[in-house]
Scaffold this active site. Sequence first.
Site, mmCIF file in Angstrom:
data_model
loop_
_atom_site.group_PDB
_atom_site.id
_atom_site.type_symbol
_atom_site.label_atom_id
_atom_site.label_comp_id
_atom_site.label_asym_id
_atom_site.label_seq_id
_atom_site.Cartn_x
_atom_site.Cartn_y
_atom_site.Cartn_z
ATOM 1 N N ASP A 330 0.848 -1.343 -0.008
ATOM 2 C CA ASP A 330 -0.254 0.039 0.076
ATOM 3 C C ASP A 330 0.754 1.240 -0.016
ATOM 4 O O ASP A 330 2.055 1.349 0.380
ATOM 5 C CB ASP A 330 -0.909 -0.145 1.352
ATOM 6 C CG ASP A 330 -0.241 -0.106 2.543
ATOM 7 O OD1 ASP A 330 0.928 -0.792 2.447
ATOM 8 O OD2 ASP A 330 -0.543 0.656 3.513
ATOM 9 N N GLU A 331 0.280 2.159 -0.586
ATOM 10 C CA GLU A 331 0.626 3.453 -0.325
ATOM 11 C C GLU A 331 2.264 3.717 -0.629
ATOM 12 O O GLU A 331 2.933 4.352 0.096
ATOM 13 C CB GLU A 331 0.627 4.152 1.101
ATOM 14 C CG GLU A 331 -0.737 4.657 1.690
ATOM 15 C CD GLU A 331 -0.983 4.688 2.925
ATOM 16 O OE1 GLU A 331 -1.887 5.469 3.240
ATOM 17 O OE2 GLU A 331 -0.126 4.288 3.985
ATOM 18 N N VAL A 332 2.527 3.340 -1.834
ATOM 19 C CA VAL A 332 4.009 3.406 -2.332
ATOM 20 C C VAL A 332 4.305 4.907 -2.755
ATOM 21 O O VAL A 332 3.466 5.344 -3.601
ATOM 22 C CB VAL A 332 4.418 2.260 -3.482
ATOM 23 C CG1 VAL A 332 5.900 2.603 -3.720
ATOM 24 C CG2 VAL A 332 3.868 0.998 -2.791
#
Length: 529
Positions: A330-332
């Site tokens: 997630d949320e790279v």
Amino acid sequence: MALQVLCGCVMLLLLLGPQVPLASAARHPALWPLPMSVHLSEDLLHLTRESFEITHGPNSTAGPRCFLLEEAFRRYHEYIFGYFMSPDDHLKFSGEAQLQELHVTITSADSECDAYPNSTSDESYKLVVHWPVAVLEARKVWGALRGLETFSQLVYKDPYGVYVINESEVIDAPRFGYRGVLIDTSRHFLPLKTILTTLDAMAFNKLNVLHWHIVDDNSFPYQSMAFPDLSKKGAYSYAHIYSQMDISIVIEHARLRGIRVIPEFDTPGHTESWGKGQKDLLTPCYQGSEKTNSFGPVNPILNTTYEFMSRFFKEISRVFPEEYIHLGGDEVDFDCWESNPFVTEFMKERSFGKDYRKLESYYIQRLIDIISSTNKGYIVWQEVFDNGVKLKQDTIVEVWKDSFYRKELADVTAAGYAVVLAAPWYLDYITYGQDWKKYYAVEPLDFAGTKKQKDLVIGGTAALWGEYVDATNLTPRLWPRASAVAERLWSPKNVRNLDDAYDRLAEHRCRMVRRRIAAEPLYVGYCEL
Ligand SMILES: *[C@@H]1O[C@H](CO)[C@@H](O)[C@H](O)[C@H]1NC(C)=O
Ligand SMILES: *[C@@H]1O[C@H](CO)[C@@H](O)[C@H](O)[C@H]1NC(C)=O
Ligand SMILES: *[C@@H]1O[C@H](CO)[C@@H](O)[C@H](O)[C@H]1NC(C)=O
Ligand SMILES: *[C@@H]1O[C@H](CO)[C@@H](O)[C@H](O)[C@H]1NC(C)=O
């Protein structure tokens, strides 16, 4: 654990004096989560601490050698009658017949007594409470554990202090097989005892997956055998580490309660703490042509990255018996990758253009190949799907973004992937009042899709992220708010009446308090001791 409980009791005993018995049962039966089918009759039976016994049924395929059940029998006897010896002989039994025994019968040739619970574990059971012997029947030990919890919830105290139970029949099985709680031990370290208490409370709510978000940017408390520097340098301190022994205690405590432990090692983002103990793992960020002192996500262009991941996840796959590993994803943050000229060069060679999702995809695909080679399945956060990473058909996608989560459920299932729903159940967000009602009102299958799509929703997770949570407030923040999620995932779809739920939940919360879980109150009122 048993010892700790005993020690606590001895101390309390000294405080209260032996003449004060600690009652443990409610004033009326309060079932939570509500079973699939319940019939209570008006006929009451009474039980006494001294003579009531939970034992293996004569035809059970499990016997005294089944440690899991032996432990459960001992626990539930304590939960029903409390920890103190309060002689019952002064009580006046108002003529009801006495229930002497609960027979627990496992019917399948393989009771799975020594196994770990998994995605296909059978948790169904049938409970018949009739004089003179109550019978709990389950195919596997997992159903027996759930049935013991239900039996303990049926016992209550009449106005004279006598333990009673209505003659009754319960047939039960969960609506969803995956019913999780997420804890986060990176933002704040959670002591072992807090995790074990959470597992106890999960069992009281028939939850069966501990999603252990064990490491993140802030700290790396997992003590790796292959890479000891990860925790040596990445944990908050030496006191904030989970040793291999700690991990195995958690896994066994969970197993004895029919709970799976799914570890999450989130990459390529959320990995700042990994970089402290593993040189060259993270991408160096640049300003123009100058290297800065900061690092971004895992460096996807180096062969050493994959060699490291391969050894690391080989270890993880051995340490955790669970069939799935959560890979995060997630949320790279793409900014650092974008700033790095070597990454840019790598992108150009592979014709990725300026699409950094393709680079993420490249990384995740190589990681997935590594996990597959260990024979484990994997779960990923929704971005991995959203960014178009090619996934194997047996991937589980966890949906967490609150806006438009119904559309996401439709999209992910339309693509044929199984889904775990967490989006509406982020318990780290708190508001004034009874927010459990909001969690309770969610209907996981309320999205546009075919029956085949709906069947791909395997369950959900109550997520308690750790930014503002540590051992001081985890338990009251989690319970009974996560109980609302537990009933939504266990009970039939039509169990939605808020007034009825309130009455049962208020009592269930008191029961958790009596069982030493510091669950917060729903609203004004008090608990019977
Ligand atoms: C249990 O039995 C008592 C005594 O007959 C009765 O008053 C009560 O309604 C019964 N409980 C339920 C839920 O039926
Ligand atoms: C146990 O099995 C025998 C043989 O099938 C049967 O006759 C008996 O009724 C069973 N006993 C119980 C308690 O189910
Ligand atoms: C689940 O556990 C049972 C009992 O150990 C085993 O027979 C079964 O193959 C397992 N299922 C999966 C999908 O691993
Ligand atoms: C990385 O591995 C690939 C394939 O194994 C190999 O062709 C390449 O030369 C390696 N790169 C470096 C820098 O070692």
